[in-house]
Design an enzyme around this catalytic site. Structure first.
Site, PDB file in Angstrom:
ATOM      1  N   PRO A 160      -7.795  -6.709  -3.394  1.00 52.59           N
ATOM      2  CA  PRO A 160      -8.667  -7.787  -2.748  1.00 52.59           C
ATOM      3  C   PRO A 160      -8.311  -9.002  -3.414  1.00 52.59           C
ATOM      4  O   PRO A 160      -8.422 -10.224  -2.723  1.00 52.59           O
ATOM      5  CB  PRO A 160      -9.828  -7.503  -3.243  1.00 52.59           C
ATOM      6  CG  PRO A 160      -9.959  -5.962  -3.894  1.00 52.59           C
ATOM      7  CD  PRO A 160      -8.436  -5.626  -3.952  1.00 52.59           C
ATOM      8  N   GLU A 200     -10.543   0.174 -11.233  1.00 54.80           N
ATOM      9  CA  GLU A 200     -10.649  -1.188 -11.305  1.00 54.80           C
ATOM     10  C   GLU A 200      -9.259  -1.991 -11.017  1.00 54.80           C
ATOM     11  O   GLU A 200      -9.163  -3.148 -11.326  1.00 54.80           O
ATOM     12  CB  GLU A 200     -11.298  -1.499 -12.917  1.00 54.80           C
ATOM     13  CG  GLU A 200     -12.398  -0.938 -13.067  1.00 54.80           C
ATOM     14  CD  GLU A 200     -13.736  -1.259 -11.899  1.00 54.80           C
ATOM     15  OE1 GLU A 200     -13.780  -2.481 -11.498  1.00 54.80           O
ATOM     16  OE2 GLU A 200     -14.164  -0.167 -11.635  1.00 54.80           O
ATOM     17  N   ARG A 224       4.191  -3.077  15.030  1.00 56.95           N
ATOM     18  CA  ARG A 224       3.949  -3.482  16.314  1.00 56.95           C
ATOM     19  C   ARG A 224       5.021  -4.594  16.457  1.00 56.95           C
ATOM     20  O   ARG A 224       5.486  -4.705  17.633  1.00 56.95           O
ATOM     21  CB  ARG A 224       2.710  -4.176  16.544  1.00 56.95           C
ATOM     22  CG  ARG A 224       1.527  -3.026  16.526  1.00 56.95           C
ATOM     23  CD  ARG A 224       0.127  -3.547  16.597  1.00 56.95           C
ATOM     24  NE  ARG A 224      -0.141  -3.501  18.207  1.00 56.95           N
ATOM     25  CZ  ARG A 224       0.186  -4.790  18.608  1.00 56.95           C
ATOM     26  NH1 ARG A 224       0.388  -5.866  18.075  1.00 56.95           N
ATOM     27  NH2 ARG A 224      -0.246  -4.965  19.805  1.00 56.95           N
ATOM     28  N   ASP A 246       0.045 -11.009  22.240  1.00 61.05           N
ATOM     29  CA  ASP A 246      -1.069 -10.451  21.636  1.00 61.05           C
ATOM     30  C   ASP A 246      -2.143 -11.674  21.280  1.00 61.05           C
ATOM     31  O   ASP A 246      -1.455 -12.648  21.168  1.00 61.05           O
ATOM     32  CB  ASP A 246      -1.018  -9.327  20.610  1.00 61.05           C
ATOM     33  CG  ASP A 246      -0.336  -8.229  21.058  1.00 61.05           C
ATOM     34  OD1 ASP A 246      -0.588  -7.689  22.132  1.00 61.05           O
ATOM     35  OD2 ASP A 246       0.324  -7.453  20.373  1.00 61.05           O
TER      36      ASP A 246
HETATM   37 CL1  6GU Z   1      -5.616  -4.330  -0.290  1.00 56.93          CL
HETATM   38  N1  6GU Z   1      -7.658  -3.142  -1.626  1.00 56.93           N
HETATM   39  C1  6GU Z   1      -8.983  -3.123  -1.827  1.00 56.93           C
HETATM   40  N2  6GU Z   1      -9.368  -2.095  -2.743  1.00 56.93           N
HETATM   41  N3  6GU Z   1     -10.201  -3.675  -1.099  1.00 56.93           N
HETATM   42  C2  6GU Z   1      -9.794  -4.512  -0.427  1.00 56.93           C
HETATM   43  C3  6GU Z   1      -8.354  -4.746   0.063  1.00 56.93           C
HETATM   44  C4  6GU Z   1      -7.465  -3.904  -0.397  1.00 56.93           C
HETATM   45  N4  6GU Z   1      -8.396  -5.879   1.160  1.00 56.93           N
HETATM   46  C5  6GU Z   1      -9.770  -6.101   1.282  1.00 56.93           C
HETATM   47  N5  6GU Z   1     -10.529  -5.432   0.600  1.00 56.93           N
END
Ligand code: 6GU
Length: 249
Positions: A88, A115, A153, A168
């Site tokens: 994230p 984590e 794609r 698209d």
């Molecule tokens: Cl790439 N990994 C995780 N654990 N959560 C996420 C993500 C990735 N992308 C958005 N949320």
């Protein structure tokens, strides 16, 4: 194009990528997907892949040695493979990034759990970090599938011969126009007349206008990037000035 997925849960990938377009892409040899179980690269008897964080705190951290050894096992066969960590904290994934990565011949996708991974994995091995949106998943596995699907794609031959990813949504920074198929009427709701007219230039114009309308109503942020003709800009003005039609969103 080849993808090596480094994960603690290789079974998650067995079914989703075997269906439909991705399944055919793999069958045709256009895309190769291999999973690598990080646990296979532990050296201790109990195959431990995580440990408590230095400094204390919640949760567990993925240990550096098994991850390092897993990455090196793939890299030893192809040193030019690009290593991507799904997290994230990564760069937001979008259609432009998917297109750019589709020019690579080999990606290594590292899926984090717990984590996250020991920071030294990042420092030593990671070329890029990618996030698929502002929410937290339990691991990078679903994100890796999203990334593989969107990239594939763009590989020639993956979509049908007459279709291309260039047509698209997002290619020209607009959302897609509404689509209809038979029946002609359903529960009192018809199909726009122009689509039955056989007049191809009128149909193209209608679709372009509806794509503009939909984008303006749902994702006005996308219009900043769109390349619009003067006529199209005029049509947007028209919608803004006198269109109160709700788009249901
Ligand atoms: Cl790439 N990994 C995780 N654990 N959560 C996420 C993500 C990735 N992308 C958005 N949320």
């Amino acid at each position: 194009m080849r993808f090596d997925i480094l994960t603690l849960f290789p079974d998650m990938f067995s079914s989703p990528l075997k269906e439909s377009i991705m399944g055919r892409a793999i069958e045709k040899g256009l895309v190769q997907i291999r999973t690598v179980n990080i646990r296979d690269f532990t050296l201790d008897k109990h195959q431990v892949v995580d440990d408590t964080p230095y400094g204390g705190g919640q949760g567990m951290v993925m240990k550096v040695e098994p991850v390092a050894r897993a990455i090196e096992s793939v890299k030893s066969k192809n040193p030019s493979a690009l290593t991507i960590y799904l997290t994230p904290q990564g760069k937001p994934f979008n259609q432009d990034l998917a297109r750019r990565l589709s020019s690579q011949s080999h990606l290594i996708l590292l899926c984090g759990r717990y984590e996250g991974v020991d920071e030294r994995v990042r420092e030593l091995f990671i070329d890029e970090e990618i996030s698929i949106g502002d929410y937290v998943l339990t691991g990078g596995e679903l994100a890796a599938m999203v990334v593989i699907d969107a990239i594939s794609r763009f590989i020639p031959g993956v979509l049908g011969s007459e279709r291309s990813a260039e047509e698209d949504s997002f290619f020209n920074s607009l959302l897609e126009y509404p689509q209809y198929t038979r029946p002609f009427e359903f529960r009192g709701k018809g199909v726009p007349e122009v689509l039955l007219s056989g007049n191809h230039s009128a149909i193209s114009l209608w679709r372009r206008k509806e794509a503009l309308r939909r984008t303006l109503l749902r994702r006005p942020d996308l219009l900043a990037k769109a390349l619009l003709t003067e006529e199209e800009k005029g049509f947007l003005e028209e919608i803004l000035n006198n269109d109160s039609k709700s788009d249901g969103s």
